[in-house]
Design an enzyme around this catalytic site. Sequence first.
Site, PDB file in Angstrom:
ATOM      1  N   GLY A  82       0.833  -1.198   0.000  1.00  0.00           N
ATOM      2  CA  GLY A  82       0.000   0.000   0.000  1.00  0.00           C
ATOM      3  C   GLY A  82       0.865   1.245   0.000  1.00  0.00           C
ATOM      4  O   GLY A  82       2.070   1.193  -0.233  1.00  0.00           O
ATOM      5  N   ALA A  83       0.245   2.393   0.269  1.00  0.00           N
ATOM      6  CA  ALA A  83       0.991   3.663   0.345  1.00  0.00           C
ATOM      7  C   ALA A  83       0.146   4.673   1.108  1.00  0.00           C
ATOM      8  O   ALA A  83      -1.070   4.512   1.247  1.00  0.00           O
ATOM      9  CB  ALA A  83       1.297   4.192  -1.053  1.00  0.00           C
ATOM     10  N   GLY A  96       3.781   5.226   6.921  1.00  0.00           N
ATOM     11  CA  GLY A  96       2.802   5.520   7.969  1.00  0.00           C
ATOM     12  C   GLY A  96       2.792   4.429   9.039  1.00  0.00           C
ATOM     13  O   GLY A  96       2.583   4.696  10.221  1.00  0.00           O
ATOM     14  N   GLU A 103      10.372  -2.028   3.422  1.00  0.00           N
ATOM     15  CA  GLU A 103       9.533  -1.899   2.222  1.00  0.00           C
ATOM     16  C   GLU A 103      10.377  -1.427   1.034  1.00  0.00           C
ATOM     17  O   GLU A 103      10.228  -1.923  -0.089  1.00  0.00           O
ATOM     18  CB  GLU A 103       8.384  -0.926   2.488  1.00  0.00           C
ATOM     19  CG  GLU A 103       7.366  -1.499   3.466  1.00  0.00           C
ATOM     20  CD  GLU A 103       6.308  -0.518   3.921  1.00  0.00           C
ATOM     21  OE1 GLU A 103       5.274  -0.972   4.422  1.00  0.00           O
ATOM     22  OE2 GLU A 103       6.511   0.712   3.803  1.00  0.00           O
TER      23      GLU A 103
HETATM   24  C1  5RP Z   1       3.593   1.091   6.103  1.00  0.00           C
HETATM   25  C2  5RP Z   1       3.152   1.719   4.843  1.00  0.00           C
HETATM   26  C3  5RP Z   1       1.758   1.481   4.403  1.00  0.00           C
HETATM   27  O1  5RP Z   1       1.759   0.988   3.096  1.00  0.00           O
HETATM   28  C4  5RP Z   1       1.003   2.779   4.423  1.00  0.00           C
HETATM   29  O2  5RP Z   1       1.104   3.353   5.701  1.00  0.00           O
HETATM   30  C5  5RP Z   1      -0.468   2.591   4.055  1.00  0.00           C
HETATM   31  O3  5RP Z   1      -1.121   1.898   5.068  1.00  0.00           O
HETATM   32  P1  5RP Z   1      -2.657   1.539   5.007  1.00  0.00           P
HETATM   33  O4  5RP Z   1      -2.811   0.488   3.958  1.00  0.00           O
HETATM   34  O5  5RP Z   1      -2.977   1.038   6.398  1.00  0.00           O
HETATM   35  O6  5RP Z   1      -3.425   2.790   4.678  1.00  0.00           O
HETATM   36  O7  5RP Z   1       3.889   2.399   4.158  1.00  0.00           O
HETATM   37  O8  5RP Z   1       4.902   1.459   6.434  1.00  0.00           O
END
Ligand code: 5RP
Length: 218
Positions: A82-83, A96, A103
């Site tokens: 994800g991002a 996040g 990653e």
């Molecule tokens: C974790 C990340 C996640 O991909 C990013 O925070 C998105 O998280 P979510 O799918 O809970 O919205 O980079 O380090």
Amino acid sequence: MSQARLKIEVARAALRYVEDGMLLGVGTGSTVNAFIDELASSGLRLEAAVSSSEATTEKLKAIGVKVMDLNHCGDLALYIDGADEVDAHRRLIKGGGGALTREKIIAGASRQFVCIVDESKCRPILGEFPLPVEVIPMARAFVSRKLTGMGGRPQLREDFVTDNGNLILDVRNIDLINPNQVERDINQIPGVVTCGLFALRPADKVLVASESGIETRG
Ligand code: 5RP
């Protein structure tokens, strides 16, 4: 449709990139958790996965997927993650969940990086989401001063230690008009492990879930 529902939809859409017998890189976060749930009920059988966090490792093992150390694999065919933010060039802010370094390593070691997001993550310019920067603990104050010198407002993520034993500075107000240069500049500060910009190695494809379905970019 709720955001949780959109995450499930995009997680399901990512399954079409996964093949039986694959060695798969797996990211971290709630969208990836939805992907692991979908993988569990898909009937697909991976050879193994390389995981970007302890949390993902636990979840993969719980559905019976073997988790391998990247040092014991060659390059991976596919990485799914994800991002926090995505721009039109498939450049990302990640971290996040604090797993940005592993990653970024897995993204670098993968031939194809498929990023899965709901539409709330799409931005014309990156930077609304505070940029996570992983730092070696003894360099926290020094790196903070350097980031402030670049115009940023770094804030220590409270009560958080990464899986690598380091700290996270969340940086607001940094100018990301040229994210490739900013990624290089931040990563050159001594004590920085890496920053959460994925601009030099962007995603190859971004799947975006919205009310109108799944859009594939790239
Ligand atoms: C974790 C990340 C996640 O991909 C990013 O925070 C998105 O998280 P979510 O799918 O809970 O919205 O980079 O380090």
